[in-house]
Write a protein that holds these residues in place. Structure first.
Motif, PDB file in Angstrom:
ATOM      1  N   VAL A  68       2.784 -69.424 -32.520  1.00  0.00           N
ATOM      2  CA  VAL A  68       1.846 -70.746 -32.599  1.00  0.00           C
ATOM      3  C   VAL A  68       0.870 -70.499 -31.440  1.00  0.00           C
ATOM      4  O   VAL A  68       1.063 -69.888 -30.548  1.00  0.00           O
ATOM      5  N   PHE A  69      -0.406 -71.119 -31.549  1.00  0.00           N
ATOM      6  CA  PHE A  69      -1.553 -71.050 -30.626  1.00  0.00           C
ATOM      7  C   PHE A  69      -1.665 -72.456 -30.263  1.00  0.00           C
ATOM      8  O   PHE A  69      -1.685 -73.479 -31.257  1.00  0.00           O
ATOM      9  N   MET A  70      -1.456 -72.867 -29.296  1.00  0.00           N
ATOM     10  CA  MET A  70      -1.556 -74.278 -28.502  1.00  0.00           C
ATOM     11  C   MET A  70      -2.990 -74.428 -27.871  1.00  0.00           C
ATOM     12  O   MET A  70      -3.187 -73.638 -27.009  1.00  0.00           O
ATOM     13  N   GLN A  71      -3.719 -75.327 -28.390  1.00  0.00           N
ATOM     14  CA  GLN A  71      -5.055 -75.512 -27.491  1.00  0.00           C
ATOM     15  C   GLN A  71      -4.645 -76.763 -26.672  1.00  0.00           C
ATOM     16  O   GLN A  71      -4.302 -77.892 -27.115  1.00  0.00           O
ATOM     17  N   ILE A  72      -5.152 -76.617 -25.381  1.00  0.00           N
ATOM     18  CA  ILE A  72      -4.605 -77.616 -24.283  1.00  0.00           C
ATOM     19  C   ILE A  72      -5.956 -77.899 -23.837  1.00  0.00           C
ATOM     20  O   ILE A  72      -7.161 -77.278 -23.460  1.00  0.00           O
ATOM     21  N   ARG A  73      -6.162 -79.433 -23.650  1.00  0.00           N
ATOM     22  CA  ARG A  73      -7.106 -79.921 -22.820  1.00  0.00           C
ATOM     23  C   ARG A  73      -6.484 -80.587 -21.807  1.00  0.00           C
ATOM     24  O   ARG A  73      -5.578 -81.323 -21.962  1.00  0.00           O
ATOM     25  N   ASN A  75      -7.643 -83.179 -18.084  1.00  0.00           N
ATOM     26  CA  ASN A  75      -8.772 -84.134 -17.458  1.00  0.00           C
ATOM     27  C   ASN A  75      -8.510 -83.595 -16.125  1.00  0.00           C
ATOM     28  O   ASN A  75      -9.160 -83.981 -15.203  1.00  0.00           O
ATOM     29  N   ALA A  76      -7.515 -82.836 -15.592  1.00  0.00           N
ATOM     30  CA  ALA A  76      -7.162 -82.475 -14.265  1.00  0.00           C
ATOM     31  C   ALA A  76      -7.633 -80.974 -14.116  1.00  0.00           C
ATOM     32  O   ALA A  76      -7.530 -80.142 -14.823  1.00  0.00           O
ATOM     33  N   HIS A  77      -8.594 -80.545 -12.978  1.00  0.00           N
ATOM     34  CA  HIS A  77      -9.047 -79.334 -12.834  1.00  0.00           C
ATOM     35  C   HIS A  77      -8.855 -78.965 -11.293  1.00  0.00           C
ATOM     36  O   HIS A  77      -9.448 -78.000 -10.865  1.00  0.00           O
ATOM     37  N   ALA A  78      -7.994 -79.567 -10.598  1.00  0.00           N
ATOM     38  CA  ALA A  78      -7.864 -79.337  -9.244  1.00  0.00           C
ATOM     39  C   ALA A  78      -6.716 -78.160  -8.953  1.00  0.00           C
ATOM     40  O   ALA A  78      -6.058 -77.732  -9.935  1.00  0.00           O
ATOM     41  N   PRO A  79      -7.051 -77.306  -8.033  1.00  0.00           N
ATOM     42  CA  PRO A  79      -6.233 -76.294  -7.616  1.00  0.00           C
ATOM     43  C   PRO A  79      -4.752 -76.632  -7.809  1.00  0.00           C
ATOM     44  O   PRO A  79      -3.948 -75.700  -8.270  1.00  0.00           O
ATOM     45  N   TYR A 107      -7.541 -74.705 -22.158  1.00  0.00           N
ATOM     46  CA  TYR A 107      -6.595 -73.376 -22.007  1.00  0.00           C
ATOM     47  C   TYR A 107      -6.101 -73.003 -23.733  1.00  0.00           C
ATOM     48  O   TYR A 107      -5.880 -74.111 -24.449  1.00  0.00           O
ATOM     49  N   LEU A 108      -5.842 -71.744 -24.091  1.00  0.00           N
ATOM     50  CA  LEU A 108      -5.296 -71.328 -25.127  1.00  0.00           C
ATOM     51  C   LEU A 108      -4.038 -70.793 -24.862  1.00  0.00           C
ATOM     52  O   LEU A 108      -4.052 -69.807 -24.184  1.00  0.00           O
ATOM     53  N   ILE A 109      -2.934 -71.102 -25.581  1.00  0.00           N
ATOM     54  CA  ILE A 109      -1.784 -70.549 -25.263  1.00  0.00           C
ATOM     55  C   ILE A 109      -1.083 -69.778 -26.457  1.00  0.00           C
ATOM     56  O   ILE A 109      -1.263 -70.464 -27.839  1.00  0.00           O
ATOM     57  N   ARG A 110      -0.651 -68.758 -26.487  1.00  0.00           N
ATOM     58  CA  ARG A 110       0.007 -68.004 -27.676  1.00  0.00           C
ATOM     59  C   ARG A 110       1.457 -67.925 -27.308  1.00  0.00           C
ATOM     60  O   ARG A 110       1.752 -67.484 -26.380  1.00  0.00           O
ATOM     61  N   LYS A 129       6.788 -80.660 -17.817  1.00  0.00           N
ATOM     62  CA  LYS A 129       6.434 -79.886 -16.507  1.00  0.00           C
ATOM     63  C   LYS A 129       4.976 -80.172 -15.718  1.00  0.00           C
ATOM     64  O   LYS A 129       4.809 -80.013 -14.826  1.00  0.00           O
ATOM     65  N   VAL A 130       3.948 -80.460 -16.829  1.00  0.00           N
ATOM     66  CA  VAL A 130       2.849 -80.347 -16.443  1.00  0.00           C
ATOM     67  C   VAL A 130       1.961 -81.529 -17.126  1.00  0.00           C
ATOM     68  O   VAL A 130       2.311 -81.754 -18.333  1.00  0.00           O
ATOM     69  N   PRO A 131       1.213 -82.374 -16.536  1.00  0.00           N
ATOM     70  CA  PRO A 131       0.503 -83.428 -17.466  1.00  0.00           C
ATOM     71  C   PRO A 131      -0.731 -83.027 -18.019  1.00  0.00           C
ATOM     72  O   PRO A 131      -1.546 -81.943 -17.457  1.00  0.00           O
ATOM     73  N   LEU A 132      -0.718 -83.246 -19.348  1.00  0.00           N
ATOM     74  CA  LEU A 132      -1.788 -82.638 -20.325  1.00  0.00           C
ATOM     75  C   LEU A 132      -2.441 -83.972 -20.789  1.00  0.00           C
ATOM     76  O   LEU A 132      -1.849 -84.946 -21.329  1.00  0.00           O
ATOM     77  N   SER A 133      -3.864 -83.913 -21.297  1.00  0.00           N
ATOM     78  CA  SER A 133      -4.428 -84.975 -21.807  1.00  0.00           C
ATOM     79  C   SER A 133      -4.316 -84.613 -23.355  1.00  0.00           C
ATOM     80  O   SER A 133      -4.422 -85.788 -24.060  1.00  0.00           O
ATOM     81  N   ASP A 134      -4.336 -83.495 -24.000  1.00  0.00           N
ATOM     82  CA  ASP A 134      -4.405 -83.190 -25.158  1.00  0.00           C
ATOM     83  C   ASP A 134      -3.935 -81.823 -25.473  1.00  0.00           C
ATOM     84  O   ASP A 134      -4.057 -80.765 -25.010  1.00  0.00           O
ATOM     85  N   VAL A 135      -2.876 -81.911 -26.260  1.00  0.00           N
ATOM     86  CA  VAL A 135      -2.183 -80.547 -26.860  1.00  0.00           C
ATOM     87  C   VAL A 135      -2.491 -80.634 -28.673  1.00  0.00           C
ATOM     88  O   VAL A 135      -1.850 -81.501 -29.313  1.00  0.00           O
TER      89      VAL A 135
END
Length: 152
Positions: A68-73, A75-79, A107-110, A129-135
């Motif tokens: 699976v390839f997961m495409q991640i978007r 809204n957070a870009h803080a360190p 981000y792209l995850i394999r 584990k981590v907030p994501l806006s779109d997967v």
């Protein structure tokens, strides 16, 4: 880039093909003595050109038949968010690769999982584990080419 000569390239090509071959076999293939091969391999390891030696496994025969390839978007870009994301993905053995991308995709995850249920477990674990806006995910129907060999 380091100064890699033609002999080093031949050694690297052979090791990419079969890292388990004996020094004698490698020496014959690259026309060097086993000791000369050993010295060059040690130098390539010391310089970091050779990062490690692995055994390649057949994922399907081990019950991990779905890529699976997961495409991640996000809204957070803080360190802090990035550190949380890195830790979360590094701690999940199903995730094989994570790439920070340019363009619309962040981000792209394999990953390799057994089936759709395995993907759902991976997805649920990641979003806990981590907030994501779109997967979104794409599933491999046929693996046409997969290699670890670099074109040197």
């Amino acid at each position: 880039m380091l100064n890699i000569d033609d002999i080093d390239r031949r050694i690297l090509k052979e090791l990419q093909r079969d890292a388990g071959q004996s020094l004698d076999t490698l020496g014959e293939a690259v026309h060097l003595s086993r000791n000369a091969c050993w010295r060059r391999i040690r130098a390539l390891e010391a310089s970091g050109v050779i990062k490690g030696r692995v055994t390649l496994l057949d994922a399907a025969k081990l019950g991990l038949g779905l890529t699976v390839f997961m495409q991640i978007r996000t809204n957070a870009h803080a360190p802090d968010w990035l550190n949380t994301f890195k830790k979360a993905t590094q701690d999940m053995p199903e995730i094989l690769s994570v790439f920070r991308m340019s363009g619309d995709l962040d981000y792209l995850i394999r990953a390799r999982v057994a089936d759709m249920a395995g993907y759902d477990q991976l997805y649920q674990s990641l979003i806990r584990k981590v907030p994501l806006s779109d997967v979104s995910a794409s599933f491999v129907m046929e693996e046409i080419k997969e290699t670890t060999q670099l074109p040197i």
